[in-house]
Design a protein around this motif. Structure first.
Motif, mmCIF file in Angstrom:
data_model
loop_
_atom_site.group_PDB
_atom_site.id
_atom_site.type_symbol
_atom_site.label_atom_id
_atom_site.label_comp_id
_atom_site.label_asym_id
_atom_site.label_seq_id
_atom_site.Cartn_x
_atom_site.Cartn_y
_atom_site.Cartn_z
ATOM 1 N N VAL A 23 -36.218 -14.859 -50.120
ATOM 2 C CA VAL A 23 -37.372 -14.422 -50.021
ATOM 3 C C VAL A 23 -38.144 -15.505 -49.889
ATOM 4 O O VAL A 23 -39.199 -15.656 -49.115
ATOM 5 C CB VAL A 23 -37.641 -13.233 -50.821
ATOM 6 N N TYR A 24 -38.253 -16.227 -51.042
ATOM 7 C CA TYR A 24 -39.100 -17.392 -51.279
ATOM 8 C C TYR A 24 -38.995 -18.389 -49.877
ATOM 9 O O TYR A 24 -39.827 -18.932 -49.313
ATOM 10 C CB TYR A 24 -38.737 -18.179 -52.356
ATOM 11 N N LEU A 25 -37.734 -18.815 -49.608
ATOM 12 C CA LEU A 25 -37.524 -19.778 -48.502
ATOM 13 C C LEU A 25 -37.722 -19.329 -47.011
ATOM 14 O O LEU A 25 -38.399 -20.062 -46.190
ATOM 15 C CB LEU A 25 -35.752 -20.135 -48.399
ATOM 16 N N LEU A 26 -37.784 -17.987 -46.801
ATOM 17 C CA LEU A 26 -37.731 -17.536 -45.558
ATOM 18 C C LEU A 26 -39.222 -16.990 -45.324
ATOM 19 O O LEU A 26 -39.601 -17.038 -44.159
ATOM 20 C CB LEU A 26 -36.607 -16.321 -45.349
ATOM 21 N N LEU A 27 -39.844 -16.409 -46.341
ATOM 22 C CA LEU A 27 -40.974 -15.864 -46.198
ATOM 23 C C LEU A 27 -42.511 -16.456 -46.894
ATOM 24 O O LEU A 27 -43.435 -16.450 -46.525
ATOM 25 C CB LEU A 27 -41.100 -14.270 -46.680
ATOM 26 N N LEU A 28 -42.155 -17.036 -48.039
ATOM 27 C CA LEU A 28 -43.254 -17.545 -48.969
ATOM 28 C C LEU A 28 -43.475 -19.006 -48.941
ATOM 29 O O LEU A 28 -44.655 -19.373 -48.965
ATOM 30 C CB LEU A 28 -42.971 -17.219 -50.225
ATOM 31 N N LYS A 29 -42.512 -19.732 -48.629
ATOM 32 C CA LYS A 29 -42.646 -21.330 -48.516
ATOM 33 C C LYS A 29 -43.261 -21.643 -47.084
ATOM 34 O O LYS A 29 -42.546 -21.073 -46.324
ATOM 35 C CB LYS A 29 -41.079 -21.917 -48.906
ATOM 36 N N SER A 35 -36.939 -31.315 -39.512
ATOM 37 C CA SER A 35 -36.015 -32.222 -39.613
ATOM 38 C C SER A 35 -35.688 -33.110 -38.642
ATOM 39 O O SER A 35 -35.901 -32.741 -37.382
ATOM 40 C CB SER A 35 -34.755 -31.675 -40.120
ATOM 41 N N GLY A 36 -35.403 -34.352 -38.801
ATOM 42 C CA GLY A 36 -34.895 -35.184 -37.895
ATOM 43 C C GLY A 36 -33.739 -35.053 -37.193
ATOM 44 O O GLY A 36 -33.249 -35.320 -35.980
ATOM 45 N N ILE A 37 -32.914 -34.143 -37.605
ATOM 46 C CA ILE A 37 -31.338 -33.479 -37.296
ATOM 47 C C ILE A 37 -31.782 -32.216 -36.319
ATOM 48 O O ILE A 37 -32.127 -31.213 -36.889
ATOM 49 C CB ILE A 37 -30.527 -33.432 -38.525
ATOM 50 N N PRO A 38 -31.439 -32.196 -35.242
ATOM 51 C CA PRO A 38 -31.332 -31.348 -34.379
ATOM 52 C C PRO A 38 -30.650 -29.941 -34.923
ATOM 53 O O PRO A 38 -29.504 -29.883 -35.672
ATOM 54 C CB PRO A 38 -31.064 -31.381 -33.148
ATOM 55 N N TYR A 39 -31.418 -28.626 -35.109
ATOM 56 C CA TYR A 39 -30.911 -27.552 -35.602
ATOM 57 C C TYR A 39 -30.420 -27.534 -36.952
ATOM 58 O O TYR A 39 -29.774 -26.627 -37.443
ATOM 59 C CB TYR A 39 -29.808 -27.042 -34.516
ATOM 60 N N PHE A 40 -31.023 -28.418 -37.578
ATOM 61 C CA PHE A 40 -30.831 -28.514 -39.225
ATOM 62 C C PHE A 40 -31.052 -27.196 -39.923
ATOM 63 O O PHE A 40 -30.389 -26.838 -40.924
ATOM 64 C CB PHE A 40 -31.225 -29.590 -40.041
ATOM 65 N N GLY A 44 -29.130 -24.487 -42.910
ATOM 66 C CA GLY A 44 -29.712 -23.895 -43.801
ATOM 67 C C GLY A 44 -29.461 -22.370 -43.915
ATOM 68 O O GLY A 44 -29.025 -21.672 -45.145
ATOM 69 N N HIS A 45 -29.784 -21.615 -42.747
ATOM 70 C CA HIS A 45 -29.510 -20.097 -42.712
ATOM 71 C C HIS A 45 -28.104 -19.779 -42.720
ATOM 72 O O HIS A 45 -27.788 -18.824 -43.634
ATOM 73 C CB HIS A 45 -30.056 -19.829 -41.113
ATOM 74 N N PHE A 46 -27.176 -20.644 -42.099
ATOM 75 C CA PHE A 46 -25.934 -20.360 -42.319
ATOM 76 C C PHE A 46 -25.344 -20.211 -43.825
ATOM 77 O O PHE A 46 -24.691 -19.220 -44.143
ATOM 78 C CB PHE A 46 -24.967 -21.478 -41.332
ATOM 79 N N ALA A 47 -25.757 -21.229 -44.550
ATOM 80 C CA ALA A 47 -25.242 -21.596 -45.887
ATOM 81 C C ALA A 47 -26.032 -20.620 -46.889
ATOM 82 O O ALA A 47 -25.307 -19.965 -47.611
ATOM 83 C CB ALA A 47 -25.868 -22.857 -46.376
ATOM 84 N N LEU A 103 -25.841 -14.514 -39.448
ATOM 85 C CA LEU A 103 -24.662 -13.708 -39.045
ATOM 86 C C LEU A 103 -23.384 -14.414 -39.255
ATOM 87 O O LEU A 103 -22.350 -14.135 -39.545
ATOM 88 C CB LEU A 103 -24.787 -12.771 -38.079
ATOM 89 N N CYS A 104 -23.544 -15.758 -38.607
ATOM 90 C CA CYS A 104 -22.098 -16.361 -38.525
ATOM 91 C C CYS A 104 -21.999 -16.909 -40.242
ATOM 92 O O CYS A 104 -20.670 -17.043 -40.309
ATOM 93 C CB CYS A 104 -22.551 -17.724 -37.689
ATOM 94 N N GLY A 105 -22.852 -17.189 -40.737
ATOM 95 C CA GLY A 105 -22.688 -17.598 -42.198
ATOM 96 C C GLY A 105 -22.033 -16.456 -43.136
ATOM 97 O O GLY A 105 -21.202 -16.643 -43.725
ATOM 98 N N THR A 106 -22.657 -15.032 -42.729
ATOM 99 C CA THR A 106 -22.021 -13.882 -43.496
ATOM 100 C C THR A 106 -20.360 -13.749 -43.025
ATOM 101 O O THR A 106 -19.754 -13.372 -43.710
ATOM 102 C CB THR A 106 -22.914 -12.810 -42.988
#
Length: 119
Positions: A23-29, A35-40, A44-47, A103-106
């Protein structure tokens, strides 16, 4: 209370804590610079969702299959968090790619659970 029951209770607390962290990472922060890395951010979402799915699977382990309830919770939060980002935050936007990464991470976590942990 058995050791397995204590472990399940600990996993429930950990899963709840991990959800609050998401919740903090996705909504509050506030969103930072890309990032300089594409799709980085997709990594994070996957992990984030892979870890949460494993914690949920361990928390719900009671003899029945955990796949459906864990998948349902993760699907609901993946879609819900993106909708909330689009509606409630000024620095973030809803992205279908984030839901796919979630969903891929899940799915990966549940595959690992079924392959190595389910008995």
């Amino acid at each position: 209370m058995t050791l397995r029951a204590h472990a399940a209770a600990l996993c429930r607390v950990a899963a709840a804590g991990w959800w609050l962290f998401s919740v903090y990472l996705l909504l509050l922060k506030p969103a930072g610079a890309p990032s300089g890395i594409p799709y980085f951010d997709k990594v994070g979402h996957f992990a984030l969702f892979a870890v949460w799915a494993l914690l949920l699977a361990a928390a719900f382990r009671r003899g029945g299959s955990v796949l459906r309830p864990v998948w349902s919770l993760c699907l609901g939060w993946a879609v819900g968090s993106e909708l909330l980002q689009g509606l409630l935050t000024a620095t973030r936007s809803a992205e279908v790619g984030d839901v796919v990464a979630d969903l891929c991470g899940t799915a990966c976590a549940l595959w690992l659970w079924r392959r190595y942990m389910a008995k």
